[in-house]
Design a protein around this motif. Structure first.
Motif, PDB file in Angstrom:
ATOM      1  N   GLY A 219       0.819  -1.207   0.000  1.00 18.89           N
ATOM      2  CA  GLY A 219       0.000   0.000   0.000  1.00 18.89           C
ATOM      3  C   GLY A 219       0.848   1.250   0.000  1.00 18.89           C
ATOM      4  O   GLY A 219       2.010   1.244  -0.426  1.00 18.89           O
ATOM      5  N   ALA A 220       0.262   2.340   0.477  1.00 19.04           N
ATOM      6  CA  ALA A 220       0.956   3.621   0.526  1.00 19.04           C
ATOM      7  C   ALA A 220       2.147   3.537   1.469  1.00 19.04           C
ATOM      8  O   ALA A 220       2.151   2.762   2.434  1.00 19.04           O
ATOM      9  CB  ALA A 220      -0.002   4.717   0.986  1.00 19.04           C
ATOM     10  N   THR A 221       3.167   4.337   1.194  1.00 18.39           N
ATOM     11  CA  THR A 221       4.394   4.301   1.987  1.00 18.39           C
ATOM     12  C   THR A 221       4.128   4.590   3.462  1.00 18.39           C
ATOM     13  O   THR A 221       4.836   4.088   4.337  1.00 18.39           O
ATOM     14  CB  THR A 221       5.402   5.320   1.423  1.00 18.39           C
ATOM     15  OG1 THR A 221       5.566   5.074   0.028  1.00 18.39           O
ATOM     16  CG2 THR A 221       6.747   5.198   2.107  1.00 18.39           C
ATOM     17  N   GLN A 222       3.092   5.372   3.745  1.00 13.25           N
ATOM     18  CA  GLN A 222       2.777   5.704   5.133  1.00 13.25           C
ATOM     19  C   GLN A 222       2.448   4.465   5.962  1.00 13.25           C
ATOM     20  O   GLN A 222       2.525   4.488   7.191  1.00 13.25           O
ATOM     21  CB  GLN A 222       1.592   6.681   5.196  1.00 13.25           C
ATOM     22  CG  GLN A 222       1.905   8.082   4.695  1.00 13.25           C
ATOM     23  CD  GLN A 222       1.851   8.186   3.174  1.00 13.25           C
ATOM     24  OE1 GLN A 222       1.669   7.190   2.475  1.00 13.25           O
ATOM     25  NE2 GLN A 222       2.012   9.399   2.667  1.00 13.25           N
ATOM     26  N   LYS A 223       2.086   3.362   5.289  1.00 14.39           N
ATOM     27  CA  LYS A 223       1.760   2.129   6.003  1.00 14.39           C
ATOM     28  C   LYS A 223       3.000   1.335   6.405  1.00 14.39           C
ATOM     29  O   LYS A 223       2.894   0.329   7.112  1.00 14.39           O
ATOM     30  CB  LYS A 223       0.869   1.238   5.131  1.00 14.39           C
ATOM     31  CG  LYS A 223      -0.506   1.816   4.824  1.00 14.39           C
ATOM     32  CD  LYS A 223      -1.317   0.826   4.001  1.00 14.39           C
ATOM     33  CE  LYS A 223      -2.713   1.354   3.707  1.00 14.39           C
ATOM     34  NZ  LYS A 223      -3.499   0.367   2.914  1.00 14.39           N
ATOM     35  N   LEU A 224       4.172   1.776   5.951  1.00 11.42           N
ATOM     36  CA  LEU A 224       5.397   1.016   6.198  1.00 11.42           C
ATOM     37  C   LEU A 224       5.675   0.925   7.690  1.00 11.42           C
ATOM     38  O   LEU A 224       5.712   1.937   8.386  1.00 11.42           O
ATOM     39  CB  LEU A 224       6.574   1.693   5.490  1.00 11.42           C
ATOM     40  CG  LEU A 224       7.912   0.952   5.496  1.00 11.42           C
ATOM     41  CD1 LEU A 224       7.800  -0.342   4.700  1.00 11.42           C
ATOM     42  CD2 LEU A 224       9.007   1.838   4.909  1.00 11.42           C
ATOM     43  N   PRO A 225       5.883  -0.290   8.221  1.00 14.11           N
ATOM     44  CA  PRO A 225       6.155  -0.443   9.655  1.00 14.11           C
ATOM     45  C   PRO A 225       7.570   0.000  10.000  1.00 14.11           C
ATOM     46  O   PRO A 225       8.399   0.246   9.125  1.00 14.11           O
ATOM     47  CB  PRO A 225       5.987  -1.948   9.878  1.00 14.11           C
ATOM     48  CG  PRO A 225       6.350  -2.551   8.560  1.00 14.11           C
ATOM     49  CD  PRO A 225       5.843  -1.582   7.520  1.00 14.11           C
ATOM     50  N   THR A 226       7.841   0.078  11.283  1.00 14.60           N
ATOM     51  CA  THR A 226       9.171   0.486  11.735  1.00 14.60           C
ATOM     52  C   THR A 226      10.145  -0.677  11.762  1.00 14.60           C
ATOM     53  O   THR A 226      11.350  -0.479  11.860  1.00 14.60           O
ATOM     54  CB  THR A 226       9.088   1.100  13.142  1.00 14.60           C
ATOM     55  OG1 THR A 226       8.470   0.153  14.028  1.00 14.60           O
ATOM     56  CG2 THR A 226       8.257   2.377  13.115  1.00 14.60           C
ATOM     57  N   SER A 227       9.632  -1.912  11.676  1.00 13.12           N
ATOM     58  CA  SER A 227      10.504  -3.088  11.676  1.00 13.12           C
ATOM     59  C   SER A 227       9.796  -4.222  10.963  1.00 13.12           C
ATOM     60  O   SER A 227       8.582  -4.219  10.797  1.00 13.12           O
ATOM     61  CB  SER A 227      10.855  -3.512  13.104  1.00 13.12           C
ATOM     62  OG  SER A 227       9.709  -4.017  13.765  1.00 13.12           O
ATOM     63  N   TRP A 228      10.597  -5.231  10.545  1.00 10.40           N
ATOM     64  CA  TRP A 228      10.007  -6.383   9.858  1.00 10.40           C
ATOM     65  C   TRP A 228       9.107  -7.170  10.800  1.00 10.40           C
ATOM     66  O   TRP A 228       8.099  -7.728  10.400  1.00 10.40           O
ATOM     67  CB  TRP A 228      11.100  -7.296   9.315  1.00 10.40           C
ATOM     68  CG  TRP A 228      12.129  -6.593   8.487  1.00 10.40           C
ATOM     69  CD1 TRP A 228      13.480  -6.732   8.566  1.00 10.40           C
ATOM     70  CD2 TRP A 228      11.907  -5.625   7.457  1.00 10.40           C
ATOM     71  NE1 TRP A 228      14.104  -5.913   7.664  1.00 10.40           N
ATOM     72  CE2 TRP A 228      13.165  -5.225   6.968  1.00 10.40           C
ATOM     73  CE3 TRP A 228      10.762  -5.046   6.904  1.00 10.40           C
ATOM     74  CZ2 TRP A 228      13.315  -4.293   5.957  1.00 10.40           C
ATOM     75  CZ3 TRP A 228      10.911  -4.109   5.895  1.00 10.40           C
ATOM     76  CH2 TRP A 228      12.170  -3.751   5.437  1.00 10.40           C
ATOM     77  N   SER A 229       9.455  -7.219  12.090  1.00 14.31           N
ATOM     78  CA  SER A 229       8.629  -7.977  13.033  1.00 14.31           C
ATOM     79  C   SER A 229       7.242  -7.364  13.143  1.00 14.31           C
ATOM     80  O   SER A 229       6.243  -8.056  13.292  1.00 14.31           O
ATOM     81  CB  SER A 229       9.295  -8.018  14.411  1.00 14.31           C
ATOM     82  OG  SER A 229       9.500  -6.708  14.916  1.00 14.31           O
ATOM     83  N   THR A 230       7.170  -6.021  13.047  1.00 14.20           N
ATOM     84  CA  THR A 230       5.867  -5.359  13.081  1.00 14.20           C
ATOM     85  C   THR A 230       5.028  -5.773  11.889  1.00 14.20           C
ATOM     86  O   THR A 230       3.832  -6.023  11.990  1.00 14.20           O
ATOM     87  CB  THR A 230       6.043  -3.828  13.078  1.00 14.20           C
ATOM     88  OG1 THR A 230       6.857  -3.461  14.183  1.00 14.20           O
ATOM     89  CG2 THR A 230       4.705  -3.125  13.167  1.00 14.20           C
ATOM     90  N   ALA A 231       5.681  -5.882  10.722  1.00 21.64           N
ATOM     91  CA  ALA A 231       4.958  -6.257   9.504  1.00 21.64           C
ATOM     92  C   ALA A 231       4.468  -7.690   9.565  1.00 21.64           C
ATOM     93  O   ALA A 231       3.480  -8.047   8.937  1.00 21.64           O
ATOM     94  CB  ALA A 231       5.865  -6.080   8.289  1.00 21.64           C
ATOM     95  N   ASP A 232       5.148  -8.521  10.340  1.00 27.09           N
ATOM     96  CA  ASP A 232       4.834  -9.949  10.348  1.00 27.09           C
ATOM     97  C   ASP A 232       3.764 -10.306  11.363  1.00 27.09           C
ATOM     98  O   ASP A 232       3.343 -11.447  11.456  1.00 27.09           O
ATOM     99  CB  ASP A 232       6.113 -10.737  10.659  1.00 27.09           C
ATOM    100  CG  ASP A 232       6.156 -12.053   9.918  1.00 27.09           C
ATOM    101  OD1 ASP A 232       5.211 -12.326   9.164  1.00 27.09           O
ATOM    102  OD2 ASP A 232       7.133 -12.792  10.094  1.00 27.09           O
ATOM    103  N   GLU A 233       3.334  -9.318  12.158  1.00 26.22           N
ATOM    104  CA  GLU A 233       2.338  -9.602  13.184  1.00 26.22           C
ATOM    105  C   GLU A 233       0.955  -9.735  12.568  1.00 26.22           C
ATOM    106  O   GLU A 233       0.661  -9.099  11.578  1.00 26.22           O
ATOM    107  CB  GLU A 233       2.344  -8.477  14.227  1.00 26.22           C
ATOM    108  CG  GLU A 233       3.630  -8.474  15.071  1.00 26.22           C
ATOM    109  CD  GLU A 233       3.682  -7.306  16.040  1.00 26.22           C
ATOM    110  OE1 GLU A 233       2.788  -6.425  15.958  1.00 26.22           O
ATOM    111  OE2 GLU A 233       4.593  -7.267  16.866  1.00 26.22           O
TER     112      GLU A 233
END
Length: 233
Positions: A219-233
């Motif tokens: 999605g939009a760049t603003q959705k980018l998490p601060t870490s990969w672990s955040t994205a994997d939750e």
């Protein structure tokens, strides 16, 4: 030149793309879209399949599913690979390397006058003007990356694929590359950029896909998490 006054590059559609190397699942049912004329970043941990996905797009790796380019893509696709080891003793100048990579006629004929002029202009745009006659192996890693970027935009593509093009580049070179890439995107070129620098991604990209064998976020760049672990939750 604004996008309204130029022809946009193609949109990209990845539909259920899967890829195995040996017995290892590298990509698992990857599906997402990149809008025409967008600057889109692929991010994720090492080994997450980003380079494999790009190589599948370029037709270099067999895969299942489909990858489709929608729109104007008649010009060659520009591609800057990851910085590879290069034998510094190979007696080739920067112009020799560009002529070899961009050859459109028998090599023994050399580059045409128009091609030499285009190569010189591209080297100037990427900040390595005047280095055309230097030995390619004598350049720093960052300078070699900028030569590869110059080659990728000669001739100007409508789709540009970048695999960590700023690796090894100093801060002034980084700023130059970012400025050039934004100019290309503003002219309508669709750009897919593999990037590990999340701060840079937030600064330059309109959209992002977080990839670790499968799509974790898109999605939009603003959705980018601060870490990969955040994205994997």
């Amino acid at each position: 030149m604004s996008k309204e006054n130029s022809m946009r590059g193609p949109a990209l559609v990845f539909d259920n793309v899967s890829l195995k190397l040996g017995g290892t699942q590298v990509l698992d049912a990857v599906s997402f879209q990149v809008e025409a004329g967008a600057l889109h970043c692929l991010v994720g941990p090492n080994g997450g399949g980003k380079t494999s996905l790009v190589r599948a797009l370029l037709g270099q790796m067999p895969h299942t599913g489909s990858i489709r380019l929608d729109g104007e893509a008649s010009r060659p696709v520009g591609y800057v690979p990851q910085l590879a080891d290069f034998d510094r003793n190979v007696p080739m100048s920067v112009y020799d390397v560009m002529a070899l990579l961009g050859q459109r006629r028998p090599a023994f004929l050399g580059s045409s006058r128009a091609a030499r002029a285009a190569n010189a202009e591209a080297l100037q745009r990427t900040g390595v003007a005047g280095m055309g006659h230097k030995a390619f192996g004598s350049l720093s890693g960052g300078q070699r990356q900028r030569v590869l970027l110059a080659q990728a935009i000669t001739p100007m593509p409508r789709l540009l694929i970048l695999d960590e093009p700023t690796a090894g580049i100093d801060k002034p070179g980084l700023q130059l590359v970012e400025r050039l890439v934004k100019e290309l995107q503003d002219s309508g070129v669709t750009i897919v950029w593999i990037n590990h620098d999340l701060e840079q991604v937030r600064r330059i990209a309109q959209s992002v896909t977080v990839l670790n064998q499968r799509v974790l976020l898109h999605g939009a760049t603003q959705k980018l998490p601060t870490s990969w672990s955040t994205a994997d939750e």
